[in-house]
Design a protein around this motif. Sequence first.
Motif, PDB file in Angstrom:
ATOM      1  N   GLU A  64     -66.925  26.231  18.231  1.00 55.33           N
ATOM      2  CA  GLU A  64     -67.579  25.113  18.880  1.00 55.33           C
ATOM      3  C   GLU A  64     -67.448  23.827  18.076  1.00 55.33           C
ATOM      4  N   ILE A  65     -67.162  23.945  16.770  1.00 59.01           N
ATOM      5  CA  ILE A  65     -67.000  22.747  15.938  1.00 59.01           C
ATOM      6  C   ILE A  65     -65.901  21.857  16.496  1.00 59.01           C
ATOM      7  N   LEU A  66     -64.801  22.463  16.940  1.00 54.23           N
ATOM      8  CA  LEU A  66     -63.701  21.675  17.487  1.00 54.23           C
ATOM      9  C   LEU A  66     -64.098  20.982  18.780  1.00 54.23           C
ATOM     10  N   ARG A  67     -64.964  21.608  19.537  1.00 57.16           N
ATOM     11  CA  ARG A  67     -65.413  21.013  20.787  1.00 57.16           C
ATOM     12  C   ARG A  67     -66.410  19.890  20.534  1.00 57.16           C
ATOM     13  N   ASP A  68     -67.269  20.083  19.529  1.00 62.31           N
ATOM     14  CA  ASP A  68     -68.338  19.120  19.267  1.00 62.31           C
ATOM     15  C   ASP A  68     -67.916  17.971  18.360  1.00 62.31           C
ATOM     16  N   TYR A  69     -66.868  18.188  17.566  1.00 61.96           N
ATOM     17  CA  TYR A  69     -66.430  17.165  16.611  1.00 61.96           C
ATOM     18  C   TYR A  69     -64.949  16.849  16.829  1.00 61.96           C
ATOM     19  N   PRO A  70     -64.673  15.906  17.715  1.00 61.86           N
ATOM     20  CA  PRO A  70     -63.272  15.569  18.024  1.00 61.86           C
ATOM     21  C   PRO A  70     -62.476  15.104  16.810  1.00 61.86           C
ATOM     22  N   LEU A  71     -63.147  14.487  15.817  1.00 65.72           N
ATOM     23  CA  LEU A  71     -62.426  14.008  14.641  1.00 65.72           C
ATOM     24  C   LEU A  71     -61.801  15.167  13.868  1.00 65.72           C
ATOM     25  N   VAL A  72     -62.530  16.283  13.759  1.00 59.84           N
ATOM     26  CA  VAL A  72     -61.990  17.469  13.092  1.00 59.84           C
ATOM     27  C   VAL A  72     -60.749  17.960  13.830  1.00 59.84           C
ATOM     28  N   ARG A  73     -60.822  17.992  15.159  1.00 57.39           N
ATOM     29  CA  ARG A  73     -59.684  18.436  15.969  1.00 57.39           C
ATOM     30  C   ARG A  73     -58.492  17.507  15.793  1.00 57.39           C
ATOM     31  N   GLU A  74     -58.769  16.187  15.712  1.00 51.32           N
ATOM     32  CA  GLU A  74     -57.677  15.225  15.576  1.00 51.32           C
ATOM     33  C   GLU A  74     -56.997  15.348  14.220  1.00 51.32           C
ATOM     34  N   VAL A  75     -57.786  15.517  13.154  1.00 50.31           N
ATOM     35  CA  VAL A  75     -57.206  15.677  11.820  1.00 50.31           C
ATOM     36  C   VAL A  75     -56.334  16.929  11.766  1.00 50.31           C
ATOM     37  N   MET A  76     -56.838  18.029  12.347  1.00 48.69           N
ATOM     38  CA  MET A  76     -56.054  19.260  12.380  1.00 48.69           C
ATOM     39  C   MET A  76     -54.767  19.069  13.175  1.00 48.69           C
ATOM     40  N   SER A  77     -54.845  18.315  14.270  1.00 43.16           N
ATOM     41  CA  SER A  77     -53.662  18.086  15.103  1.00 43.16           C
ATOM     42  C   SER A  77     -52.587  17.331  14.338  1.00 43.16           C
ATOM     43  N   TRP A  78     -52.981  16.266  13.645  1.00 45.19           N
ATOM     44  CA  TRP A  78     -52.009  15.488  12.882  1.00 45.19           C
ATOM     45  C   TRP A  78     -51.422  16.297  11.731  1.00 45.19           C
ATOM     46  N   ALA A  79     -52.275  17.055  11.038  1.00 44.90           N
ATOM     47  CA  ALA A  79     -51.785  17.881   9.931  1.00 44.90           C
ATOM     48  C   ALA A  79     -50.791  18.916  10.439  1.00 44.90           C
ATOM     49  N   GLY A  80     -51.109  19.557  11.555  1.00 40.32           N
ATOM     50  CA  GLY A  80     -50.206  20.549  12.128  1.00 40.32           C
ATOM     51  C   GLY A  80     -48.886  19.944  12.573  1.00 40.32           C
ATOM     52  N   ALA A  81     -48.955  18.766  13.225  1.00 41.37           N
ATOM     53  CA  ALA A  81     -47.730  18.119  13.704  1.00 41.37           C
ATOM     54  C   ALA A  81     -46.833  17.697  12.547  1.00 41.37           C
ATOM     55  N   LEU A  82     -47.429  17.176  11.480  1.00 49.50           N
ATOM     56  CA  LEU A  82     -46.625  16.759  10.322  1.00 49.50           C
ATOM     57  C   LEU A  82     -45.995  17.959   9.623  1.00 49.50           C
ATOM     58  N   TRP A  83     -46.756  19.037   9.488  1.00 45.95           N
ATOM     59  CA  TRP A  83     -46.219  20.241   8.857  1.00 45.95           C
ATOM     60  C   TRP A  83     -45.080  20.825   9.686  1.00 45.95           C
ATOM     61  N   LEU A  84     -45.263  20.876  11.005  1.00 49.43           N
ATOM     62  CA  LEU A  84     -44.209  21.408  11.874  1.00 49.43           C
ATOM     63  C   LEU A  84     -42.984  20.496  11.870  1.00 49.43           C
ATOM     64  N   SER A  85     -43.200  19.193  11.722  1.00 47.25           N
ATOM     65  CA  SER A  85     -42.062  18.269  11.634  1.00 47.25           C
ATOM     66  C   SER A  85     -41.237  18.565  10.386  1.00 47.25           C
ATOM     67  N   TRP A  86     -41.923  18.821   9.269  1.00 41.58           N
ATOM     68  CA  TRP A  86     -41.222  19.180   8.030  1.00 41.58           C
ATOM     69  C   TRP A  86     -40.463  20.492   8.214  1.00 41.58           C
ATOM     70  N   MET A  87     -41.092  21.478   8.856  1.00 43.63           N
ATOM     71  CA  MET A  87     -40.426  22.760   9.076  1.00 43.63           C
ATOM     72  C   MET A  87     -39.225  22.606  10.007  1.00 43.63           C
ATOM     73  N   SER A  88     -39.354  21.736  11.002  1.00 40.17           N
ATOM     74  CA  SER A  88     -38.221  21.538  11.909  1.00 40.17           C
ATOM     75  C   SER A  88     -37.047  20.889  11.178  1.00 40.17           C
ATOM     76  N   TRP A  89     -37.330  19.983  10.234  1.00 36.08           N
ATOM     77  CA  TRP A  89     -36.260  19.384   9.445  1.00 36.08           C
ATOM     78  C   TRP A  89     -35.578  20.427   8.562  1.00 36.08           C
ATOM     79  N   GLN A  90     -36.382  21.323   7.961  1.00 37.84           N
ATOM     80  CA  GLN A  90     -35.813  22.389   7.156  1.00 37.84           C
ATOM     81  C   GLN A  90     -34.865  23.265   7.975  1.00 37.84           C
ATOM     82  N   LEU A  91     -35.278  23.561   9.204  1.00 40.41           N
ATOM     83  CA  LEU A  91     -34.440  24.377  10.093  1.00 40.41           C
ATOM     84  C   LEU A  91     -33.212  23.598  10.541  1.00 40.41           C
ATOM     85  N   PHE A  92     -33.389  22.307  10.856  1.00 38.89           N
ATOM     86  CA  PHE A  92     -32.278  21.482  11.339  1.00 38.89           C
ATOM     87  C   PHE A  92     -31.197  21.322  10.271  1.00 38.89           C
ATOM     88  N   SER A  93     -31.617  21.183   9.016  1.00 40.36           N
ATOM     89  CA  SER A  93     -30.649  20.919   7.945  1.00 40.36           C
ATOM     90  C   SER A  93     -30.134  22.182   7.266  1.00 40.36           C
TER      91      SER A  93
END
Length: 201
Positions: A64-93
């Motif tokens: 419920e924390i993610l539902r009640d605190y959008p800022l926590v969800r947003e921080v997790m979203s950005w962290a996940g997207a940046l990490w996956l971007s790094w992983m995609s570069w590792q795979l691409f190269s």
Amino acid sequence: MNLLHNSLPFLLFAFVASITPGPTNILILASSQRFGVKATLPAVVGACVAASLIVFISGAGAGEILRDYPLVREVMSWAGALWLSWMSWQLFSAPATDLQGEAQRPFSGRAAAMLQLINPKTWMMALAVVSLFAPHSGQPLREVSLLSLWFLLISLICLSAWTLLGKAANRLFRTATSLVWFQRGMALCLLASAWAGLFGV
């Protein structure tokens, strides 16, 4: 409505949630293609155990924390997207590696579990599972535990299928050049899924 009555819709939901393409599925496929099925199985188990644990934790109320605190969800979203971007570069190269080549670093069980834990979409899926399929009377923790166990079994089957697809890719892409293009295609799919999830596309 009781848990037995909800079981078939829940199993269908769990199947669709687990089998449809997403960051975890793409990384499992790419890891299997590069390093083989056996080396990728820890990632399959790690991802599935983490997702089912999230279902249980959400049912216990922590989600419920993610539902009640959008800022926590947003921080997790950005962290996940940046990490996956790094992983995609590792795979691409990365250079093409067939199953007979030396495996350097397959997608690990820990990395797969961490991907699930920081992915807000996994948490929101778990909240949907709990709100739609878990009864709110009787023994909710026991019933949520059963949902988590069923989700674990379904997701293991689905991610194992993606692992076998990775093995099949080596039969379709036999040259080093074709393997490189396949890996780059998977990297771009991973990048797209990461940022599409962030912006709700």
